[in-house]
Design an enzyme around this catalytic site. Sequence first.
Site, PDB file in Angstrom:
ATOM      1  N   ASP A   1       0.859  -1.186   0.000  1.00 46.52           N
ATOM      2  CA  ASP A   1       0.000   0.000   0.000  1.00 46.52           C
ATOM      3  C   ASP A   1       0.900   1.242   0.000  1.00 46.52           C
ATOM      4  OD1 ASP A   1       0.913   0.322   2.588  1.00 46.52           O
ATOM      5  OD2 ASP A   1      -0.950  -0.310   3.526  1.00 46.52           O
TER       6      ASP A   1
ATOM      7  N   ASP B   1      -2.404   8.349  -1.973  1.00 43.45           N
ATOM      8  CA  ASP B   1      -3.692   9.060  -1.929  1.00 43.45           C
ATOM      9  C   ASP B   1      -3.991   9.498  -0.511  1.00 43.45           C
ATOM     10  OD1 ASP B   1      -4.185   6.516  -0.823  1.00 43.45           O
ATOM     11  OD2 ASP B   1      -6.279   6.538  -1.435  1.00 43.45           O
TER      12      ASP B   1
ATOM     13  N   ASP C   1      -8.016  -7.215   0.952  1.00 43.76           N
ATOM     14  CA  ASP C   1      -7.056  -7.494   2.025  1.00 43.76           C
ATOM     15  C   ASP C   1      -7.677  -7.061   3.343  1.00 43.76           C
ATOM     16  OD1 ASP C   1      -5.562  -4.884   3.357  1.00 43.76           O
ATOM     17  OD2 ASP C   1      -6.490  -4.447   1.426  1.00 43.76           O
TER      18      ASP C   1
ATOM     19  N   CYS D   1     -12.990 -28.597   8.145  1.00 42.71           N
ATOM     20  CA  CYS D   1     -11.751 -27.867   7.875  1.00 42.71           C
ATOM     21  C   CYS D   1     -10.541 -28.789   7.956  1.00 42.71           C
ATOM     22  CB  CYS D   1     -11.608 -26.719   8.874  1.00 42.71           C
ATOM     23  SG  CYS D   1     -10.110 -25.737   8.644  1.00 42.71           S
TER      24      CYS D   1
END
Length: 376
Positions: free
Chosen positions: A93, A147, A267, A305
Amino acid sequence: MTQRVTFQLQARDGKARRGVIQTPRGEIRTPAFMPVGTAATVKAMLPESVRATGADVLLGNTYHLMLRPTAERIAALGGLHKFMNWERPILTDSGGFQVMSLAELRKLTEKGVTFRSHVDGARHELTPERSMEIQALLGSDIVMSFDECTPYPATEEVAASSMRLSMRWAQRSRDAFGDRPGHALFGIQQGSTFRELREESAQALQQIGFDGYAVGGLAVGEGQEAMFDVLDYAPDMLPEDKPRYLMGVGKPDDIVGAVARGIDMMDCVLPSRSGRTGQVFTHRGVVNIKNARHRDDPRPLDESCTCPACRSYSRAYLHHVFRAGEMISGMLLTWHNLHYYQVLMDGMREAIEAGDFAGFERDFHARRAEGDIEPI
Protein backbone atom coordinates in the site's frame (compact mmCIF):
# COMPACT_ATOMS: atom_id res chain seq x y z
CA MET A 1 12.32 -10.02 -14.91
CA THR A 2 10.95 -8.16 -17.91
CA GLN A 3 7.57 -9.80 -18.20
CA ARG A 4 4.61 -7.43 -17.82
CA VAL A 5 1.94 -7.87 -15.19
CA THR A 6 -1.25 -8.90 -17.00
CA PHE A 7 -4.85 -9.69 -16.07
CA GLN A 8 -7.07 -12.21 -17.79
CA LEU A 9 -10.78 -12.68 -17.10
CA GLN A 10 -11.66 -16.37 -17.27
CA ALA A 11 -15.33 -16.50 -16.24
CA ARG A 12 -18.22 -14.33 -15.10
CA ASP A 13 -21.45 -15.01 -13.30
CA GLY A 14 -23.56 -11.89 -12.94
CA LYS A 15 -21.09 -9.25 -11.80
CA ALA A 16 -18.86 -11.81 -10.08
CA ARG A 17 -15.61 -12.39 -11.96
CA ARG A 18 -12.98 -15.10 -11.96
CA GLY A 19 -9.57 -14.35 -13.42
CA VAL A 20 -5.81 -14.48 -13.02
CA ILE A 21 -3.17 -11.80 -12.58
CA GLN A 22 0.10 -12.98 -14.11
CA THR A 23 3.27 -11.59 -12.53
CA PRO A 24 6.94 -12.60 -12.95
CA ARG A 25 6.77 -14.05 -9.43
CA GLY A 26 3.72 -16.19 -10.04
CA GLU A 27 0.01 -15.98 -10.69
CA ILE A 28 -2.66 -14.50 -8.45
CA ARG A 29 -5.99 -16.28 -8.80
CA THR A 30 -8.96 -13.93 -8.46
CA PRO A 31 -11.12 -13.33 -6.53
CA ALA A 32 -8.05 -13.11 -4.25
CA PHE A 33 -7.72 -12.45 -0.54
CA MET A 34 -4.36 -10.99 0.49
CA PRO A 35 -3.18 -11.69 4.05
CA VAL A 36 -1.59 -8.61 5.59
CA GLY A 37 2.11 -8.76 6.42
CA THR A 38 2.31 -5.27 7.92
CA ALA A 39 5.94 -5.25 9.08
CA ALA A 40 7.27 -7.90 6.65
CA THR A 41 5.52 -10.72 8.50
CA VAL A 42 2.02 -12.13 8.81
CA LYS A 43 1.90 -12.19 12.59
CA ALA A 44 2.21 -15.67 14.18
CA MET A 45 2.79 -17.35 10.78
CA LEU A 46 5.81 -18.65 8.86
CA PRO A 47 5.74 -17.58 5.18
CA GLU A 48 5.55 -21.22 4.06
CA SER A 49 2.54 -21.68 6.38
CA VAL A 50 0.81 -18.68 4.80
CA ARG A 51 1.43 -20.21 1.38
CA ALA A 52 0.08 -23.57 2.63
CA THR A 53 -3.27 -21.89 3.37
CA GLY A 54 -3.58 -21.12 -0.36
CA ALA A 55 -2.50 -17.47 -0.42
CA ASP A 56 -1.01 -16.33 -3.74
CA VAL A 57 -0.04 -12.80 -2.68
CA LEU A 58 0.75 -10.86 0.50
CA LEU A 59 0.31 -7.20 1.40
CA GLY A 60 3.20 -5.20 2.84
CA ASN A 61 2.89 -1.80 4.47
CA THR A 62 4.87 1.18 3.17
CA TYR A 63 4.35 3.33 6.27
CA HIS A 64 5.53 0.72 8.78
CA LEU A 65 8.45 -0.49 6.65
CA MET A 66 9.71 3.04 5.88
CA LEU A 67 9.91 3.70 9.63
CA ARG A 68 11.34 0.33 10.65
CA PRO A 69 13.65 -1.18 9.42
CA THR A 70 13.56 1.45 6.54
CA ALA A 71 13.14 0.80 2.83
CA GLU A 72 16.81 1.58 2.22
CA ARG A 73 17.92 -1.16 4.62
CA ILE A 74 15.52 -3.68 3.03
CA ALA A 75 16.83 -2.77 -0.45
CA ALA A 76 20.45 -3.20 0.72
CA LEU A 77 19.51 -6.65 2.02
CA GLY A 78 18.09 -7.76 -1.33
CA GLY A 79 14.52 -6.44 -1.35
CA LEU A 80 11.36 -7.31 0.55
CA HIS A 81 10.79 -10.75 -1.00
CA LYS A 82 14.22 -12.00 0.07
CA PHE A 83 14.11 -10.14 3.39
CA MET A 84 10.88 -11.83 4.52
CA ASN A 85 11.39 -15.15 2.68
CA TRP A 86 8.32 -14.79 0.45
CA GLU A 87 9.18 -15.31 -3.22
CA ARG A 88 5.63 -14.92 -4.51
CA PRO A 89 3.89 -11.63 -5.40
CA ILE A 90 3.69 -8.79 -2.87
CA LEU A 91 1.38 -5.77 -3.05
CA THR A 92 2.43 -2.71 -1.04
CA ASP A 93 0.00 0.00 0.00
CA SER A 94 1.11 3.61 -0.40
CA GLY A 95 1.25 4.61 3.26
CA GLY A 96 -1.50 7.20 2.94
CA PHE A 97 -4.04 5.44 5.14
CA GLN A 98 -1.59 4.80 7.99
CA VAL A 99 -0.33 8.38 7.92
CA MET A 100 -3.91 9.53 8.41
CA SER A 101 -4.77 6.99 11.11
CA LEU A 102 -1.52 6.44 13.06
CA ALA A 103 0.89 9.34 12.65
CA GLU A 104 0.99 12.20 15.12
CA LEU A 105 1.15 15.92 14.33
CA ARG A 106 0.58 15.39 10.64
CA LYS A 107 0.31 18.29 8.21
CA LEU A 108 -1.32 17.88 4.82
CA THR A 109 -0.34 20.12 1.90
CA GLU A 110 -0.48 19.92 -1.89
CA LYS A 111 3.03 18.49 -1.84
CA GLY A 112 2.24 15.62 0.52
CA VAL A 113 2.13 14.85 4.23
CA THR A 114 4.64 15.63 6.96
CA PHE A 115 4.23 13.71 10.18
CA ARG A 116 5.91 12.45 13.31
CA SER A 117 6.49 8.71 13.57
CA HIS A 118 4.38 6.81 16.09
CA VAL A 119 7.53 4.73 16.76
CA ASP A 120 10.06 7.36 17.87
CA GLY A 121 8.57 10.78 17.12
CA ALA A 122 11.01 11.46 14.26
CA ARG A 123 9.76 13.81 11.53
CA HIS A 124 9.09 12.36 8.07
CA GLU A 125 7.66 13.56 4.80
CA LEU A 126 5.63 11.32 2.52
CA THR A 127 4.79 12.53 -0.98
CA PRO A 128 3.64 10.67 -4.11
CA GLU A 129 7.26 10.69 -5.31
CA ARG A 130 8.65 9.41 -2.01
CA SER A 131 5.96 6.70 -1.79
CA MET A 132 6.92 5.48 -5.27
CA GLU A 133 10.62 5.54 -4.28
CA ILE A 134 9.98 3.52 -1.11
CA GLN A 135 7.88 0.93 -2.94
CA ALA A 136 10.56 0.62 -5.64
CA LEU A 137 13.21 0.06 -2.94
CA LEU A 138 11.01 -2.63 -1.40
CA GLY A 139 10.63 -4.24 -4.84
CA SER A 140 6.91 -4.99 -4.53
CA ASP A 141 5.15 -6.43 -7.58
CA ILE A 142 1.99 -4.30 -7.25
CA VAL A 143 2.45 -0.69 -6.17
CA MET A 144 -0.38 1.54 -4.96
CA SER A 145 -0.56 5.21 -5.89
CA PHE A 146 -0.33 7.69 -3.02
CA ASP A 147 -3.69 9.06 -1.93
CA GLU A 148 -5.52 10.67 0.93
CA CYS A 149 -8.03 8.31 2.49
CA THR A 150 -11.09 10.53 2.91
CA PRO A 151 -12.40 10.29 6.49
CA TYR A 152 -15.97 9.19 7.14
CA PRO A 153 -18.36 10.83 7.56
CA ALA A 154 -17.42 13.70 5.25
CA THR A 155 -19.49 16.42 3.63
CA GLU A 156 -19.67 16.37 -0.16
CA GLU A 157 -17.46 19.46 -0.22
CA VAL A 158 -14.77 17.84 1.93
CA ALA A 159 -15.01 14.56 0.00
CA ALA A 160 -14.68 16.39 -3.32
CA SER A 161 -11.62 18.35 -2.21
CA SER A 162 -9.98 15.22 -0.81
CA MET A 163 -10.73 13.16 -3.92
CA ARG A 164 -9.36 15.83 -6.29
CA LEU A 165 -6.17 16.07 -4.26
CA SER A 166 -5.85 12.27 -4.53
CA MET A 167 -6.30 12.50 -8.31
CA ARG A 168 -3.50 15.08 -8.58
CA TRP A 169 -1.36 12.79 -6.43
CA ALA A 170 -2.33 9.85 -8.68
CA GLN A 171 -0.88 11.68 -11.69
CA ARG A 172 2.32 12.42 -9.76
CA SER A 173 2.49 8.78 -8.64
CA ARG A 174 2.16 7.66 -12.27
CA ASP A 175 4.89 10.08 -13.38
CA ALA A 176 7.24 9.01 -10.58
CA PHE A 177 6.57 5.29 -11.09
CA GLY A 178 7.78 5.51 -14.68
CA ASP A 179 8.18 2.36 -16.75
CA ARG A 180 9.00 -0.64 -14.57
CA PRO A 181 8.49 -3.90 -16.50
CA GLY A 182 7.42 -6.72 -14.20
CA HIS A 183 5.77 -4.29 -11.76
CA ALA A 184 2.24 -2.85 -11.79
CA LEU A 185 0.84 0.45 -10.52
CA PHE A 186 -2.76 0.65 -9.30
CA GLY A 187 -4.79 3.86 -9.02
CA ILE A 188 -7.26 4.41 -6.18
CA GLN A 189 -10.80 5.65 -6.67
CA GLN A 190 -12.05 8.01 -3.96
CA GLY A 191 -15.25 10.01 -3.46
CA SER A 192 -16.64 8.67 -0.17
CA THR A 193 -20.33 7.72 -0.55
CA PHE A 194 -21.07 10.26 -3.31
CA ARG A 195 -21.80 8.67 -6.66
CA GLU A 196 -20.92 11.72 -8.79
CA LEU A 197 -17.55 12.05 -7.06
CA ARG A 198 -16.82 8.35 -7.59
CA GLU A 199 -17.60 8.81 -11.29
CA GLU A 200 -15.32 11.85 -11.54
CA SER A 201 -12.55 9.96 -9.77
CA ALA A 202 -12.89 6.89 -12.03
CA GLN A 203 -12.69 9.05 -15.15
CA ALA A 204 -9.64 10.92 -13.86
CA LEU A 205 -7.84 7.66 -13.08
CA GLN A 206 -8.58 6.18 -16.49
CA GLN A 207 -7.24 9.29 -18.22
CA ILE A 208 -3.99 8.81 -16.31
CA GLY A 209 -3.96 5.07 -17.03
CA PHE A 210 -3.16 2.34 -14.49
CA ASP A 211 -2.52 -1.41 -14.49
CA GLY A 212 -5.32 -1.95 -11.97
CA TYR A 213 -7.84 0.07 -9.99
CA ALA A 214 -8.75 0.10 -6.32
CA VAL A 215 -11.93 1.22 -4.62
CA GLY A 216 -10.62 3.23 -1.67
CA GLY A 217 -12.26 5.11 1.15
CA LEU A 218 -14.60 2.29 2.22
CA ALA A 219 -14.54 0.09 5.33
CA VAL A 220 -13.75 3.25 7.30
CA GLY A 221 -16.80 3.20 9.56
CA GLU A 222 -19.69 3.64 7.13
CA GLY A 223 -21.16 0.18 7.80
CA GLN A 224 -21.89 -2.69 5.45
CA GLU A 225 -25.12 -1.32 4.00
CA ALA A 226 -23.53 1.98 2.94
CA MET A 227 -20.45 0.14 1.63
CA PHE A 228 -22.59 -2.19 -0.49
CA ASP A 229 -24.58 0.79 -1.76
CA VAL A 230 -21.33 2.25 -3.14
CA LEU A 231 -20.16 -1.13 -4.46
CA ASP A 232 -23.44 -1.48 -6.36
CA TYR A 233 -22.07 1.11 -8.81
CA ALA A 234 -18.38 1.96 -8.10
CA PRO A 235 -16.71 -1.16 -9.62
CA ASP A 236 -18.79 -0.73 -12.80
CA MET A 237 -17.14 2.67 -13.30
CA LEU A 238 -13.70 1.00 -13.58
CA PRO A 239 -12.26 -0.77 -16.65
CA GLU A 240 -13.53 -4.33 -17.16
CA ASP A 241 -10.17 -5.60 -18.37
CA LYS A 242 -8.21 -4.56 -15.26
CA PRO A 243 -8.23 -5.95 -11.69
CA ARG A 244 -10.48 -4.21 -9.15
CA TYR A 245 -9.21 -4.11 -5.59
CA LEU A 246 -11.35 -3.25 -2.55
CA MET A 247 -8.96 -2.01 0.14
CA GLY A 248 -9.22 -3.10 3.76
CA VAL A 249 -12.14 -5.56 3.50
CA GLY A 250 -13.13 -7.46 5.50
CA LYS A 251 -15.44 -9.88 7.24
CA PRO A 252 -16.43 -13.04 5.31
CA ASP A 253 -19.89 -11.70 4.41
CA ASP A 254 -18.31 -8.38 3.30
CA ILE A 255 -16.03 -10.34 0.98
CA VAL A 256 -18.81 -12.46 -0.56
CA GLY A 257 -20.92 -9.33 -1.08
CA ALA A 258 -18.00 -7.47 -2.67
CA VAL A 259 -17.25 -10.32 -5.10
CA ALA A 260 -20.95 -10.41 -6.04
CA ARG A 261 -20.57 -6.73 -6.98
CA GLY A 262 -17.53 -7.17 -9.23
CA ILE A 263 -14.50 -6.96 -6.91
CA ASP A 264 -11.42 -9.09 -7.67
CA MET A 265 -9.01 -8.46 -4.77
CA MET A 266 -9.28 -7.72 -1.05
CA ASP A 267 -7.06 -7.49 2.03
CA CYS A 268 -7.71 -7.23 5.74
CA VAL A 269 -5.93 -7.74 9.07
CA LEU A 270 -9.09 -9.34 10.46
CA PRO A 271 -8.29 -13.08 10.10
CA SER A 272 -4.82 -12.73 11.64
CA ARG A 273 -5.78 -10.18 14.31
CA SER A 274 -8.86 -12.20 15.28
CA GLY A 275 -6.76 -15.34 15.56
CA ARG A 276 -4.61 -13.67 18.19
CA THR A 277 -7.66 -12.55 20.18
CA GLY A 278 -9.48 -15.89 20.16
CA GLN A 279 -12.07 -15.11 17.49
CA VAL A 280 -12.40 -17.89 14.94
CA PHE A 281 -14.20 -17.88 11.58
CA THR A 282 -15.97 -21.11 10.63
CA HIS A 283 -18.51 -22.18 8.03
CA ARG A 284 -21.14 -21.79 10.75
CA GLY A 285 -20.16 -18.30 11.77
CA VAL A 286 -17.85 -16.83 14.39
CA VAL A 287 -16.67 -18.88 17.38
CA ASN A 288 -15.15 -17.30 20.51
CA ILE A 289 -12.65 -19.86 21.75
CA LYS A 290 -12.30 -18.02 25.09
CA ASN A 291 -15.87 -18.98 26.07
CA ALA A 292 -16.17 -21.57 28.85
CA ARG A 293 -18.46 -23.78 26.73
CA HIS A 294 -15.37 -25.09 24.88
CA ARG A 295 -13.28 -26.20 27.86
CA ASP A 296 -14.48 -29.85 27.87
CA ASP A 297 -15.22 -30.12 24.14
CA PRO A 298 -13.12 -32.79 22.36
CA ARG A 299 -14.44 -31.82 18.91
CA PRO A 300 -12.56 -29.73 16.32
CA LEU A 301 -13.37 -26.08 15.63
CA ASP A 302 -14.81 -26.97 12.24
CA GLU A 303 -15.31 -30.60 11.21
CA SER A 304 -15.04 -29.79 7.49
CA CYS A 305 -11.75 -27.87 7.87
CA THR A 306 -8.38 -29.45 7.01
CA CYS A 307 -6.11 -26.87 8.69
CA PRO A 308 -3.69 -28.08 11.42
CA ALA A 309 -5.79 -26.54 14.21
CA CYS A 310 -8.84 -28.55 13.17
CA ARG A 311 -6.98 -31.71 12.11
CA SER A 312 -4.94 -32.18 15.27
CA TYR A 313 -6.41 -30.20 18.16
CA SER A 314 -9.66 -30.09 20.10
CA ARG A 315 -11.71 -27.06 21.08
CA ALA A 316 -10.79 -27.91 24.69
CA TYR A 317 -7.07 -27.65 23.91
CA LEU A 318 -7.45 -24.45 21.90
CA HIS A 319 -9.52 -22.95 24.74
CA HIS A 320 -6.83 -23.97 27.25
CA VAL A 321 -3.83 -22.52 25.38
CA PHE A 322 -5.71 -19.29 24.67
CA ARG A 323 -6.64 -18.89 28.34
CA ALA A 324 -3.06 -19.76 29.37
CA GLY A 325 -1.66 -17.10 27.00
CA GLU A 326 0.45 -19.64 25.10
CA MET A 327 1.95 -18.57 21.77
CA ILE A 328 0.68 -21.67 20.02
CA SER A 329 -2.85 -20.30 20.44
CA GLY A 330 -2.26 -17.34 18.12
CA MET A 331 -0.34 -19.56 15.70
CA LEU A 332 -3.06 -22.21 15.36
CA LEU A 333 -6.04 -19.84 15.33
CA THR A 334 -4.40 -17.51 12.79
CA TRP A 335 -3.59 -20.49 10.54
CA HIS A 336 -7.20 -21.64 10.82
CA ASN A 337 -8.63 -18.20 9.99
CA LEU A 338 -6.34 -17.65 6.99
CA HIS A 339 -7.13 -21.17 5.78
CA TYR A 340 -10.87 -20.47 6.12
CA TYR A 341 -10.54 -17.27 4.10
CA GLN A 342 -8.65 -19.03 1.31
CA VAL A 343 -11.20 -21.88 1.21
CA LEU A 344 -13.88 -19.19 0.91
CA MET A 345 -12.05 -17.62 -2.07
CA ASP A 346 -11.57 -21.03 -3.69
CA GLY A 347 -15.26 -21.80 -3.30
CA MET A 348 -16.22 -18.52 -4.95
CA ARG A 349 -13.81 -19.08 -7.85
CA GLU A 350 -15.30 -22.53 -8.46
CA ALA A 351 -18.87 -21.22 -8.19
CA ILE A 352 -18.22 -18.45 -10.72
CA GLU A 353 -16.61 -20.98 -13.07
CA ALA A 354 -19.66 -23.24 -12.69
CA GLY A 355 -22.10 -20.36 -13.18
CA ASP A 356 -23.66 -20.87 -9.74
CA PHE A 357 -22.45 -17.96 -7.65
CA ALA A 358 -26.02 -17.25 -6.50
CA GLY A 359 -26.22 -20.80 -5.14
CA PHE A 360 -22.88 -20.40 -3.40
CA GLU A 361 -24.04 -17.15 -1.81
CA ARG A 362 -27.30 -18.73 -0.66
CA ASP A 363 -25.52 -21.73 0.92
CA PHE A 364 -22.89 -19.49 2.53
CA HIS A 365 -25.51 -17.38 4.33
CA ALA A 366 -27.67 -20.41 5.23
CA ARG A 367 -24.78 -22.25 6.91
CA ARG A 368 -23.72 -19.18 8.88
CA ALA A 369 -27.32 -18.64 10.00
CA GLU A 370 -27.30 -22.11 11.62
CA GLY A 371 -24.80 -20.87 14.19
CA ASP A 372 -22.17 -22.91 15.99
CA ILE A 373 -22.63 -26.58 16.85
CA GLU A 374 -24.58 -27.31 20.04
CA PRO A 375 -22.47 -27.34 23.22
CA ILE A 376 -21.74 -30.71 24.79
